[in-house]
Each structure stands twice: as structure tokens, then as C-alpha cells.
Design a protein around this motif. Structure first.
Motif, PDB file in Angstrom:
ATOM      1  N   ARG A  17       0.853  -1.185   0.000  1.00 55.49           N
ATOM      2  CA  ARG A  17       0.000   0.000   0.000  1.00 55.49           C
ATOM      3  C   ARG A  17       0.887   1.233   0.000  1.00 55.49           C
ATOM      4  NH1 ARG A  17      -5.460  -1.316   2.591  1.00 55.49           N
ATOM      5  NH2 ARG A  17      -5.354  -3.562   2.787  1.00 55.49           N
ATOM      6  N   LEU A  18       0.559   2.186  -0.834  1.00 52.11           N
ATOM      7  CA  LEU A  18       1.323   3.421  -0.929  1.00 52.11           C
ATOM      8  C   LEU A  18       0.858   4.347   0.178  1.00 52.11           C
ATOM      9  CD1 LEU A  18       3.438   4.233  -2.973  1.00 52.11           C
ATOM     10  CD2 LEU A  18       1.675   5.381  -4.270  1.00 52.11           C
ATOM     11  N   HIS A  19       1.744   4.653   1.127  1.00 48.81           N
ATOM     12  CA  HIS A  19       1.302   5.437   2.274  1.00 48.81           C
ATOM     13  C   HIS A  19       2.222   6.606   2.617  1.00 48.81           C
ATOM     14  CE1 HIS A  19       3.910   2.239   3.819  1.00 48.81           C
ATOM     15  NE2 HIS A  19       4.275   3.103   4.740  1.00 48.81           N
ATOM     16  N   LEU A  20       3.440   6.613   2.131  1.00 53.53           N
ATOM     17  CA  LEU A  20       4.351   7.713   2.432  1.00 53.53           C
ATOM     18  C   LEU A  20       4.048   8.920   1.542  1.00 53.53           C
ATOM     19  CD1 LEU A  20       7.752   5.833   2.790  1.00 53.53           C
ATOM     20  CD2 LEU A  20       6.273   6.680   4.596  1.00 53.53           C
ATOM     21  N   LYS A  21       4.051  10.093   2.144  1.00 54.22           N
ATOM     22  CA  LYS A  21       3.732  11.317   1.413  1.00 54.22           C
ATOM     23  C   LYS A  21       4.683  11.540   0.245  1.00 54.22           C
ATOM     24  CE  LYS A  21       2.875  16.274   2.071  1.00 54.22           C
ATOM     25  NZ  LYS A  21       2.858  16.455   0.666  1.00 54.22           N
ATOM     26  N   ARG A  22       5.968  11.236   0.424  1.00 46.97           N
ATOM     27  CA  ARG A  22       6.927  11.454  -0.663  1.00 46.97           C
ATOM     28  C   ARG A  22       6.634  10.531  -1.847  1.00 46.97           C
ATOM     29  NH1 ARG A  22      10.914   7.307  -0.422  1.00 46.97           N
ATOM     30  NH2 ARG A  22      10.950   6.355   1.625  1.00 46.97           N
ATOM     31  N   ASP A  23       6.182   9.304  -1.563  1.00 48.33           N
ATOM     32  CA  ASP A  23       5.838   8.378  -2.644  1.00 48.33           C
ATOM     33  C   ASP A  23       4.580   8.826  -3.381  1.00 48.33           C
ATOM     34  OD1 ASP A  23       8.038   6.811  -2.089  1.00 48.33           O
ATOM     35  OD2 ASP A  23       6.914   5.390  -0.837  1.00 48.33           O
ATOM     36  N   VAL A  24       3.583   9.293  -2.636  1.00 49.69           N
ATOM     37  CA  VAL A  24       2.335   9.764  -3.239  1.00 49.69           C
ATOM     38  C   VAL A  24       2.609  11.011  -4.081  1.00 49.69           C
ATOM     39  CG1 VAL A  24       0.029  10.667  -2.775  1.00 49.69           C
ATOM     40  CG2 VAL A  24       0.909   8.766  -1.420  1.00 49.69           C
ATOM     41  N   ASP A  25       3.412  11.926  -3.549  1.00 50.81           N
ATOM     42  CA  ASP A  25       3.761  13.131  -4.304  1.00 50.81           C
ATOM     43  C   ASP A  25       4.516  12.781  -5.587  1.00 50.81           C
ATOM     44  OD1 ASP A  25       2.559  14.676  -2.382  1.00 50.81           O
ATOM     45  OD2 ASP A  25       4.435  15.235  -1.366  1.00 50.81           O
TER      46      ASP A  25
END
Length: 141
Positions: A17-25
């Protein structure tokens, strides 16, 4: 009996699951997007970093604009996660073989509550398109 490492598990763990803000950004800043109705798919593919296991991670989003009630949004997210969970193995095998880390953003664009069959059809289209982009093409003579 299969050994535990060879059994395909249809789970969706925290690493998937994508959960880190840097990954989402990074996903929304430099990912490419396409529509596989009822899904808008944003894909960001990068080589796995040193010491990082290759694989895939997803982010599921349903807009409050079309579904005001949280129970409807949660139902759609559940349908999308279920569909991905059952179809992810081919994508994960490809990512591991090529040493890639694939981030997927799965956004619902339907204005009405989709059925599981609709979501499955869109998920099949999306994953097959990603598969085709990542699979090396045999050069024709």
C-alpha cells in the motif's frame, strides 16, 4: 504440498500500500496516467533502490465529489482493492524479474456505484496495459 515460499498469497500487506507522502507526491508529479473505466490509473515506475525489494504498491482514491457518503466511498475502495489483490501476481513477478518498483494510483472516475464486474474489467485493462509497457518486445526482422 507446496513450500510456504511458493504459495501465492492473495493478501494486500502494508508494503503493498502506498502510504508515504513522498511516494504519493512522486506518483502524481511524475507518473503517467490513463483511463480504464471505471478507473483512472496513474503509474510511476522506477528501478528498485539498493537494499529495497522490487515490487508494487497501490493507492486507492474515491472522490467525495461524486460519493458524499463515506460508506459508498469505502465500498468502491473495497471493490478496487479486491480486484487488484486477485490480479496482482503477474505484475509482481514482472517487477521482481526486472528489478522495478511500481507505484499505482487507482482513482475511481465513475459517477455511479460500479459493480464488481465493472471494476474487474477496468482492472484487467489497466494491468494488461502496464504489462505490455514493461514487457520487452521481440524485435521483428
Amino acid at each position: 504440498m507446496d513450500s510456504p515460499s511458493l504459495v501465492l498469497r492473495n493478501t494486500l500487506s502494508k508494503e503493498e500500500r502506498l502510504h508515504l507522502k513522498r511516494d504519493v507526491d512522486a506518483l502524481f508529479a511524475s507518473g503517467s496516467a490513463f483511463i480504464a473505466y471505471p478507473l483512472r490509473v496513474v503509474v510511476h515506475i522506477r528501478p528498485a533502490l539498493e537494499g529495497e525489494r522490487p515490487g508494487a504498491a497501490i493507492l486507492v482514491v474515491v472522490a467525495k465529489k461524486y460519493f458524499k457518503r463515506a460508506n459508498k466511498r469505502n465500498r468502491i475502495k473495497r471493490l478496487i482493492r479486491e480486484s487488484y489483490r486477485l490480479r496482482k501476481h503477474r505484475l509482481l513477478d514482472l517487477a521482481k524479474a526486472q528489478g522495478l518498483h511500481i507505484h499505482l494510483g487507482l482513482l475511481s472516475v465513475a459517477k455511479e456505484l460500479p459493480t464488481q464486474a465493472d471494476v474487474n474489467r477496468g482492472m484487467d485493462k489497466a494491468l494488461s496495459r502496464i504489462w505490455e509497457e514493461l514487457t520487452p518486445k521481440a524485435e521483428e526482422p
